[in-house]
Design an enzyme around this catalytic site. Structure first.
Site, PDB file in Angstrom:
ATOM      1  N   ARG A  93      14.869  15.813  46.934  1.00  0.00           N
ATOM      2  CA  ARG A  93      15.411  15.157  45.748  1.00  0.00           C
ATOM      3  C   ARG A  93      15.567  16.254  44.709  1.00  0.00           C
ATOM      4  NH1 ARG A  93      12.150   9.820  43.829  1.00  0.00           N
ATOM      5  NH2 ARG A  93      11.207  11.304  42.405  1.00  0.00           N
ATOM      6  N   HIS A 100       6.916  17.183  44.154  1.00  0.00           N
ATOM      7  CA  HIS A 100       6.659  15.755  44.378  1.00  0.00           C
ATOM      8  C   HIS A 100       6.674  15.484  45.882  1.00  0.00           C
ATOM      9  CE1 HIS A 100       6.317  11.652  43.105  1.00  0.00           C
ATOM     10  NE2 HIS A 100       7.557  11.288  43.335  1.00  0.00           N
ATOM     11  N   CYS A 141      17.060 -19.180  43.009  1.00  0.00           N
ATOM     12  CA  CYS A 141      18.376 -19.263  42.363  1.00  0.00           C
ATOM     13  C   CYS A 141      18.411 -18.272  41.197  1.00  0.00           C
ATOM     14  CB  CYS A 141      18.636 -20.672  41.842  1.00  0.00           C
ATOM     15  SG  CYS A 141      18.257 -21.970  43.044  1.00  0.00           S
ATOM     16  N   ASP A 162      18.370 -18.872  37.933  1.00  0.00           N
ATOM     17  CA  ASP A 162      17.511 -19.234  36.798  1.00  0.00           C
ATOM     18  C   ASP A 162      16.239 -19.945  37.216  1.00  0.00           C
ATOM     19  OD1 ASP A 162      19.908 -18.713  35.164  1.00  0.00           O
ATOM     20  OD2 ASP A 162      20.565 -20.627  36.018  1.00  0.00           O
ATOM     21  N   ARG A 197      -0.217  13.129  38.611  1.00  0.00           N
ATOM     22  CA  ARG A 197       0.734  12.265  37.907  1.00  0.00           C
ATOM     23  C   ARG A 197       0.648  10.858  38.483  1.00  0.00           C
ATOM     24  NH1 ARG A 197       3.960  16.444  39.937  1.00  0.00           N
ATOM     25  NH2 ARG A 197       4.904  14.887  41.307  1.00  0.00           N
ATOM     26  N   LYS A 251       7.431   5.811  32.867  1.00  0.00           N
ATOM     27  CA  LYS A 251       8.887   5.622  32.987  1.00  0.00           C
ATOM     28  C   LYS A 251       9.216   4.154  33.295  1.00  0.00           C
ATOM     29  CE  LYS A 251       8.620   6.741  37.906  1.00  0.00           C
ATOM     30  NZ  LYS A 251       8.756   7.815  38.913  1.00  0.00           N
ATOM     31  N   TYR A 255      19.710 -24.206  47.163  1.00  0.00           N
ATOM     32  CA  TYR A 255      20.958 -23.851  47.845  1.00  0.00           C
ATOM     33  C   TYR A 255      20.762 -23.621  49.334  1.00  0.00           C
ATOM     34  CZ  TYR A 255      22.869 -22.982  43.158  1.00  0.00           C
ATOM     35  OH  TYR A 255      23.295 -23.107  41.872  1.00  0.00           O
TER      36      TYR A 255
HETATM   37  C1  LIG Z   1       7.399   8.043  39.377  1.00  0.00           C
HETATM   38  C2  LIG Z   1       6.832   9.388  39.596  1.00  0.00           C
HETATM   39  C3  LIG Z   1       5.440   9.588  39.691  1.00  0.00           C
HETATM   40  C4  LIG Z   1       4.453   8.452  39.746  1.00  0.00           C
HETATM   41  O1  LIG Z   1       4.367   7.986  41.077  1.00  0.00           O
HETATM   42  P1  LIG Z   1       3.313   6.862  41.490  1.00  0.00           P
HETATM   43  O2  LIG Z   1       3.481   6.753  42.947  1.00  0.00           O
HETATM   44  O3  LIG Z   1       3.716   5.623  40.763  1.00  0.00           O
HETATM   45  O4  LIG Z   1       1.978   7.350  41.073  1.00  0.00           O
HETATM   46  C5  LIG Z   1       4.970  10.876  39.757  1.00  0.00           C
HETATM   47  N1  LIG Z   1       5.820  11.926  39.756  1.00  0.00           N
HETATM   48  C6  LIG Z   1       7.157  11.771  39.706  1.00  0.00           C
HETATM   49  C7  LIG Z   1       8.031  12.953  39.719  1.00  0.00           C
HETATM   50  C8  LIG Z   1       7.719  10.500  39.638  1.00  0.00           C
HETATM   51  O5  LIG Z   1       9.044  10.356  39.602  1.00  0.00           O
END
Ligand SMILES: *Cc1c(COP(=O)(O)O)cnc(C)c1O
Length: 388
Positions: A139, A171, A320, A322, A227, A41, A273
């Site tokens: 979530r 998750h 800054c 750029d 994952r 992603k 700055y």
């Molecule tokens: C982004 C994400 C992951 C990957 O997490 P990492 O900590 O980068 O391994 C796995 N599962 C879900 C649902 C995520 O949103």
């Protein structure tokens, strides 16, 4: 402005796909017998989604994972045909193209199931569906209270021939703190949700809970599939405990920029700055042509490390839009020379992890944010590249 004869871009991200393949193979071995999903992603965490996906498949990633539908469809458009999970829909989104492209969708609610059923009917095929239980991240996903209703909706859709339920997943909230009690609690809640589904007659092939940190530190969380995002890019998901190198991972991204200007200045010169940096002696300043428009965090001001003219230095004064400035001391440097913001850390350059620590953030944010006017190229360090 001084221009050297070099044709190197002003500022570039170089992504080593051999490093990605190495990391994927390392994670596969660590997770076995669980399979590996590489999460690509957010444009492959800033590394290039399509290129990383291809490298991940080559190295044996069974699955790819993305957040949103456009990402999944872009992978299909680029020719990817393997198992692919998507998990962040928005109500009203058109799901038929995903079903037609064999993208597996995630349902959080019975309404989500209904939307997938409608898409399956529209396309005229069985959709592949996964269910998400919120075991405590707070979530996406059904709460434990709402879980039986989600399971029932999925079972009905399966019975009607509209979906095949391929997975149940969740998750973790605190996987980067392996000792945090939430990990045990969430894993227990996940097992309860699996039991509820199984009692109702649902026992999908893929049960998954672990991200990178859990995959590497918590064997009981691996189930059928892990994952992994961050670790596939070579960054440690538990930097306070183990470095990339200690985990056998190689950071894939190097960020460099060419000095736009080099000049001597007297002591007492205010830099950038707000004059938060003032030279304490005669010195050489280098102007680095990247800034917060490129995703270089403004919190890097005065603290983030760079490798310039063969030595470590720190961003001098404020970042800054750029550009940013480095104090090169008396080191020999010329306009057009490349400085390294971060890289794998194998030849003296800082790492994205060091940037994260300096900026008070996580390496996820350092690599994912970079873009703007950086060019990005993909290389394969295991192959001779005559252009380099
Ligand atoms: C982004 C994400 C992951 C990957 O997490 P990492 O900590 O980068 O391994 C796995 N599962 C879900 C649902 C995520 O949103």
């Amino acid at each position: 402005m001084t221009t050297g004869s070099s044709t190197l871009p002003r500022a570039r991200l170089v992504v080593d796909l051999a490093a990605v393949r190495h990391n994927v193979a390392t994670l596969r071995a660590a997770a076995a017998p669980a399979e590996l999903m590489v999460v690509v992603k957010a444009d492959g965490y800033g590394h290039g989604m399509v290129e990383v996906a291809r490298a991940a498949r080559e190295a044996g990633a069974h699955w790819l994972g993305v957040a949103v539908l456009e990402e999944a469809l872009a992978l299909r458009a680029a020719g990817d045909e393997g198992p692919l999970l998507c998990w962040l829909g928005t109500p009203g989104e058109e799901l038929a193209p995903a079903v037609a492209a064999d993208v597996e969708l995630t349902a959080y609610t019975p309404d989500d199931v209904a939307a997938v059923v409608a898409a399956a009917q529209e396309v005229g095929r069985t959709a592949r569906l996964q269910l998400k239980i919120d075991t405590g991240l707070g979530r996406g996903g059904a709460t434990e209270a709402d879980w039986p209703a989600l399971v029932a909706a999925a079972l009905q859709a399966r019975q009607d021939g509209h979906v095949e339920v391929t997975g149940i997943w969740s998750h973790l909230a605190c996987s980067d703190e392996p000792e945090h009690p939430a990990n045990d609690a969430q894993e227990a809640a996940f097992r309860r949700a699996l039991a509820v589904a199984e009692e109702a007659g649902l026992r999908p092939r893929w049960r998954h809970l672990a991200n990178s940190a859990a995959a590497l530190t918590r064997p009981t969380s691996r189930f059928d599939l892990v994952r992994c995002g961050l670790a596939a890019y070579g960054l440690s998901p538990v930097p306070q405990l183990q470095s990339s190198a200690e985990l056998g991972l190689v950071p894939a991204m190097t960020a460099t920029a060419r000095l736009a200007l080099v000049k001597r200045v007297p002591p007492g010169s205010g830099v950038s700055y707000g004059h938060t940096y003032v030279t304490d002696r005669e010195t050489t300043l280098g102007v680095v042509p990247v800034g917060y428009a490129e995703g270089v965090l403004r919190s890097a001001s005065g603290v983030a490390p760079l490798l310039a003219a063969g030595r470590r230095t720190t961003v001098a004064g404020r970042v800054c839009m750029d550009q940013l400035v480095v104090d090169l001391g008396d080191a020999p440097a010329a306009a057009g020379d490349e400085v390294v913001l971060f890289g794998p850390g194998l030849t003296g350059e800082p790492t994205a992890e060091e940037w994260a620590r300096a900026c008070g953030t996580i390496s996820y944010e350092i690599v994912t944010r970079l873009g703007g006017r950086f060019t990005r190229e993909h290389v394969d360090s295991t192959q001779e590249d005559p252009a380099r």
